[in-house]
Every structure is written in structure tokens, then in C-alpha cells.
Write a protein that holds these residues in place. Structure first.
Motif, PDB file in Angstrom:
ATOM      1  N   UNK A 437      82.368  62.041 130.370  1.00 19.79           N
ATOM      2  CA  UNK A 437      81.613  62.228 128.951  1.00 19.79           C
ATOM      3  C   UNK A 437      82.076  61.445 127.858  1.00 19.79           C
ATOM      4  N   UNK A 438      83.290  61.119 127.958  1.00 20.24           N
ATOM      5  CA  UNK A 438      83.726  60.067 126.768  1.00 20.24           C
ATOM      6  C   UNK A 438      82.868  58.869 126.967  1.00 20.24           C
ATOM      7  N   UNK A 439      82.750  58.169 127.821  1.00 24.82           N
ATOM      8  CA  UNK A 439      82.139  57.060 127.861  1.00 24.82           C
ATOM      9  C   UNK A 439      80.527  57.192 127.694  1.00 24.82           C
ATOM     10  N   UNK A 440      80.033  58.169 128.098  1.00 24.19           N
ATOM     11  CA  UNK A 440      78.695  58.652 128.140  1.00 24.19           C
ATOM     12  C   UNK A 440      78.185  58.999 126.555  1.00 24.19           C
ATOM     13  N   UNK A 441      79.225  59.417 125.787  1.00 24.64           N
ATOM     14  CA  UNK A 441      78.941  59.849 124.489  1.00 24.64           C
ATOM     15  C   UNK A 441      79.342  58.782 123.204  1.00 24.64           C
ATOM     16  N   UNK A 442      80.286  57.873 123.799  1.00 23.96           N
ATOM     17  CA  UNK A 442      80.896  56.941 122.760  1.00 23.96           C
ATOM     18  C   UNK A 442      79.945  55.976 122.043  1.00 23.96           C
ATOM     19  N   UNK A 443      78.881  55.485 122.795  1.00 21.53           N
ATOM     20  CA  UNK A 443      77.920  54.701 122.233  1.00 21.53           C
ATOM     21  C   UNK A 443      76.954  55.393 121.073  1.00 21.53           C
ATOM     22  N   UNK A 444      76.955  56.763 121.284  1.00 19.91           N
ATOM     23  CA  UNK A 444      76.106  57.313 120.211  1.00 19.91           C
ATOM     24  C   UNK A 444      76.987  57.670 118.939  1.00 19.91           C
TER      25      UNK A 444
END
Length: 575
Positions: A437-444
Motif C-alpha cells: 500500500x505504501x508504494x501504491x499511495x506514495x505517488x499521490x
């Protein structure tokens, strides 16, 4: 028949909890594309010029936090049906957990300071009842310390409500648009949030709350009670930023809490207390980043920390439950062969807590560290922050290593409780968030604060350094535990720099004062003036009346006879 009916109910409950986890991840993904903010007002009743309404604020931060709570709550509730199934008051415990989660969601959606107290006080009340669930001396002591400390924060929030109403003439905190704000209001608001999030000097209640059952600890120390203060300050950051002095106070106290928690966890052997101290250190990281104005980075770390910390608590609870409630990591060992799923979950959560690259915890901690170091930071903050963050990896890997490969001293031929396969569902639910989830939400989050994360080469270098550290642990055979003089360290570090002793002394003084007031007022003056005094006066008057009325008829006849005889005698003399 009872077993069949319970198994049917059990499977239905598992399906509902699994749907809650799925909806939680859907809410988090929805928050990533949510651009609008919805402010709703529901009028409960309107009587002329007076009315009662409830305000709701729905935006990306609130939806993401609700999704996080749904994931953790669903996983923890599934875990409860295994961990607490032999409890006498199982359903009462579950209803309290539901009330606990509902209070947190109510607090997230309410922007009004007055109605926010319903969720704020609901968290304090239900946490007191849940920590005191086992009804022994340690549970009672921990619950009282938790309740009394949180009541300080409740009083500060009530004070901030009165100050806010006198300035803005309303209580919608998140709609602040003024240019001037009272320093007393900001001080009350910040210290109220710090009390709920167990920052210095109110941090002693967090390890004391470890007397609660492990599912309660996973909720209290991950997504609800302790993060309520951080969430409130994140929402109220436009108000807080008006006072640079109070932001400096928040920065210094959070740094002090970070070093205190990390140094105490290094020499601690109680598994649940180590995890509680790690929570304390991560909360101070959130507060420190918030004092630097990194609002979105602080909230991003709050969400990531909630997921992997809940996973760490659940895996630690399985180990403790299987070891006949033994919590000393020096007595545990060889759990890797007996409980592989729990050990894998504990290792993943500890790596994410330590900030290992490619884990969810790395993206949030790396973002905070880089943004803080690129900002205006003095040498003192740099000198204090580096050891506090570095010690997290040491005590986390030390705990995992001693539990997995240490020497088992519990003297059990076999585990008291086997690791059930049904725990794979909550492990996978939380493990997915701790890993991906960290990799998924980091760009946002990067798009919100104009930040570029570390490159692939930097993450590989950090991963190699972390692997070398693990190899060093295996060569040094750290499973035997660190060698140091217990007598020199136990009195200072084991008691969190004597803060626990000071807190217990203050608590004892409070109870002694309460006892004196009770004896002087309730059992003394108020009893004399009140019911006992009225009773004593009534008894005296009743006794007097009883003595007066005893043989009253005979005494009256005798009195009239003497008077009549005297009158006849006087008349005979006169005649």
C-alpha cells in the motif's frame, strides 16, 4: 447442535468482516481519486431561533482514514473470534469493540468541536472498559491511569471549545479563516491532542494500557485512540500554524518522546511493552513532522503505521497466547519452526516499522526524513532525531530474532495453543497493506507536497546494509540477548527515565487526596450537615418526645389531682 449453530454464525461473521476489509481497501483507493470536499449538515430539531444539528465533513483524508479503520477493525474482529472465544463475557467484549470503532469513525467525520466530543469521550470511556476487561489489579491500574490521563485531554478540549467560541462565534474548527488566534486556545488544543497521543509528559499511560487483551492493544495502539490526537492536530493545522512558539514546543516535546521511547525499548524484554514503545516513537515522528508543516506526510505515515502495527500486534498476540501468556522475549524461542505464519507476519511488520526499502513503512518514513532534512533544521534536532530513528531497527530486529531463533525457556513439550489456519485471513489482509500500500499511495502523496522519492539504487543500497545487519545478528548470536549490567540500566531505562515512577507517584497522590476529601467531606462535614446530621437530630427529638410522652396520662391525672387538691385546700382556708 450448539457447535453447529455457532460454526454457522462464526462463518457468517467471518464473511462480514472480510467484506469490511475489502470495502476498506476500496475506500482507500477511492480517496486517491477524490478531489471534492463535502460538508453536510443534518438538522435534528429546530425550535424557533434554537436548533440542534450535526455537521459531517467528507474529504479524501477522512475517507482514507475510515478505510484504514475498516481494514484494521475487520482483521482484528476476525482475530477476536479465535483469541477471545473462551471468554465468559465474549459478546460484551465484542459490543465494546464495536462501540470503540464507531466512536472513532464518528470523531473522524465530525468537524464541530462540540459534537466531536461524543466520539472523543466515547474513545476514552470504551478504552477504560476494554483495558479493565480482565478485572485484575494490573488491568485496573492500567485502565485508571489511561482514563485519568485522557481526562486531562478532555478538559483541555473543553477549554479550547470555550476559547474558540469566544473568538470565532462558532465551533466548526476545520473552517477556520481568521487571521488572529489566541495562544491559549492553540496551547489547549495542542496539549489536548498530545495527551490523547501519549506525548511527553503524558506518555506513561501507553505502556500501562498493555494490560488489555491483545486485540484491544492492536486497536488502541494502531488506528484509533492514540492516533485520534494526531488526526485532530492534522485537521487543525491551519489554526496551530498561527503560533510559532507552540509549534516549537510541539517539536521539542516530540523529539524528547522519540528518544525516550527508543532508548527504553532497547533494554526492555516485555514483548507487548516493546511494541507499545515503538508506537510511542512513531507517534512522535508524526508530531515532529507536523511541527515542520508536513501535514500530508504525517498523515501518510499515520495510515501506513496503523496497518503494519496492527499486523505486528496480532502476530505477537499469537506467540503470547501460544506460550501460556509469557511475554518475556528471553524465555521465548524457536517459534519460527512452530508458528511459521505468525513469524513471517511479525518479520514483515518489523521490517516495515524499521523502514526497510520496498516496504510501506519505508515510503512514509523516507518522505518525512528527506523533507525534514531539506528544511530549516538546527543541529540539535538533527542530533536528537538520528539516534531515535536508528534505534527503531535495532530493537525491532532484536525482538524478532530472539523470538524466532532464541532459546525456548518456557519448558513446554508442545505449544499450549496451535497456530490456526483461520488466522491467515487477517494476516493477509494487513500484510498486503504493510507490503504494497505504501508504494501504491506514495505517488499521490508526492503530488500533494512536491516530493520525489528515493531512487531504486538508493533503496538497493539500504536493503544491502539492512541485510548485512541481519547477518551480523546471526554471527553475534543475539538470541542470547545483549550483555549489560541490569542494575545500572533497569532503574532508569526500564521505567522510561523514571517517568513511570513519577506518574505512579502522582496517581498515588491523586488517590490519597481523593481519599482525604472523601473522608473529610463525604464522610465528615457533608454527613454531619446532611443525612447523618438530620438523622441524629431526628433521633434526639424522637427520644425527647418519647420520654415526654411516656406515662403522660398518669402524670397528667396526678398533676390535675394535685392542682385540684391545692385549690380545695386554699378555698377551705379562705372560708
Amino acid at each position: 447442535m450448539m457447535k453447529e449453530s455457532f460454526s454457522v454464525v462464526f462463518s457468517k461473521v467471518y464473511q462480514k468482516m472480510l467484506f469490511m476489509v475489502v470495502f476498506g481497501y476500496c475506500f482507500i483507493l477511492l480517496s486517491s481519486v477524490m478531489k471534492s470536499v463535502y460538508f453536510m449538515e443534518f438538522m435534528l430539531w429546530d425550535l424557533g431561533g434554537m436548533g440542534l444539528s450535526i455537521n459531517l465533513l467528507v474529504d479524501s483524508i477522512g475517507v482514507m482514514f475510515i478505510g484504514t479503520i475498516m481494514i484494521i477493525s475487520g482483521s482484528v474482529l476476525m482475530y477476536c473470534y479465535w483469541y477471545m472465544d473462551d471468554e465468559k463475557y465474549f459478546f460484551r467484549f465484542m459490543y465494546l469493540v464495536y462501540l470503540f470503532v464507531g466512536s472513532m469513525m464518528f470523531m473522524i467525520l465530525i468537524p464541530n468541536l462540540i459534537t466531536l466530543l461524543i466520539g472523543w469521550d466515547g474513545l476514552g470511556l470504551t478504552s477504560f472498559l476494554l483495558v479493565a476487561h480482565y478485572q485484575n489489579s494490573s488491568s485496573l491500574s492500567g485502565s485508571l491511569l489511561t482514563a485519568l490521563t485522557n481526562r486531562i485531554g478532555d478538559g483541555l478540549i473543553l477549554l479550547s471549545i470555550s476559547l474558540w467560541g469566544s473568538v470565532e462565534n462558532m465551533w466548526v474548527l476545520y473552517n477556520f479563516s481568521g487571521s488572529f488566534m489566541s495562544v491559549f486556545f492553540i496551547c489547549a488544543l495542542i496539549f489536548g491532542g498530545m495527551t490523547k497521543s501519549a506525548q511527553m509528559p503524558f506518555c506513561a499511560w501507553l505502556p500501562a494500557a498493555m494490560a488489555a487483551p491483545t486485540p484491544v492493544s492492536s486497536l488502541v495502539h494502531s488506528s484509533t485512540l492514540v492516533t485520534a490526537g494526531v488526526y485532530l492536530l492534522i485537521r487543525a493545522y491551519p489554526v496551530m500554524s498561527k503560533s510559532g512558539e507552540m509549534m516549537l514546543v510541539l517539536k521539542l516535546l516530540s523529539l524528547f518522546t522519540l528518544v525516550l521511547a527508543s532508548s527504553a525499548a532497547i533494554f526492555c524484554f516485555d514483548m507487548k511493552k516493546i511494541i507499545a514503545l515503538s508506537t510511542l516513537s512513531q507517534l512522535s515522528v508524526m508530531m515532529f513532522s507536523l511541527s515542520h508543516g508536513l501535514v500530508y506526510a504525517s498523515f501518510f505515515h499515520l495510515v501506513m503505521h496503523a496497518l503494519f502495527k496492527a499486523l505486528l500486534f496480532l502476530s505477537a498476540g499469537v506467540v503470547i497466547h501460544s506460550m501460556k501468556s509469557c511475554q518475556d522475549i528471553r524465555s521465548m524461542g524457536n517459534c519460527w519452526a512452530n508458528m511459521p505464519f505468525s513469524m513471517v507476519s511479525m518479520f514483515i511488520a518489523s521490517c516495515s516499522l524499521s523502514g526497510l526499502p520496498f516496504m510501506s513503512g519505508f515510503f512514509s518514513k523516507d518522505m518525512i526524513v528527506d523533507l525534514v532534512y531539506n528544511s530549516k533544521i538546527n543541529f540539535f534536532c538533527f542530533f536528537v532525531m538520528m539516534p531515535g530513528l536508528g534505534l527503531t531497527s535495532i530493537y525491532s530486529m532484536r525482538m524478532v530474532w530472539m523470538v524466532s531463533f532464541g532459546e525456548n525457556k518456557v519448558m513446554l513439550g508442545c505449544l499450549s495453543v496451535k497456530e490456526p489456519m483461520k488466522l491467515l485471513i487477517p494476516y493477509l489482509s494487513l500484510g498486503f497493506g504493510a507490503l504494497f500500500l505504501g508504494k501504491m499511495m506514495c505517488p499521490i502523496t508526492e503530488s500533494l507536497i512536491y516530493y520525489s522519492s528515493s531512487s531504486l539504487g538508493e533503496m538497493l543500497v539500504l536493503s544491502i546494509l539492512f541485510s548485512l545487519g541481519v547477518v551480523y545478528l546471526s554471527v553475534a548470536n543475539w538470541g542470547k540477548g545483549p550483555s549489560y549490567d541490569h542494575k545500572k540500566c533497569s532503574s532508569f531505562l526500564f521505567s522510561m527515565w523514571y517517568l513511570e515512577l513519577v506518574t505512579h507517584v502522582i496517581k498515588k497522590m491523586f488517590f490519597d487526596l481523593s481519599k482525604s476529601i472523601y473522608e473529610v467531606c463525604d464522610k465528615g462535614m457533608l454527613e454531619t450537615v446532611g443525612p447523618k446530621g438530620v438523622y441524629w437530630m431526628s433521633m434526639k427529638m424522637s427520644c425527647y418526645n418519647e420520654n415526654l410522652q411516656s406515662n403522660f396520662f398518669l402524670k397528667s391525672i396526678f398533676f390535675f389531682f394535685i392542682v385540684f387538691s391545692g385549690m380545695i385546700f386554699m378555698m377551705s382556708i379562705v372560708i
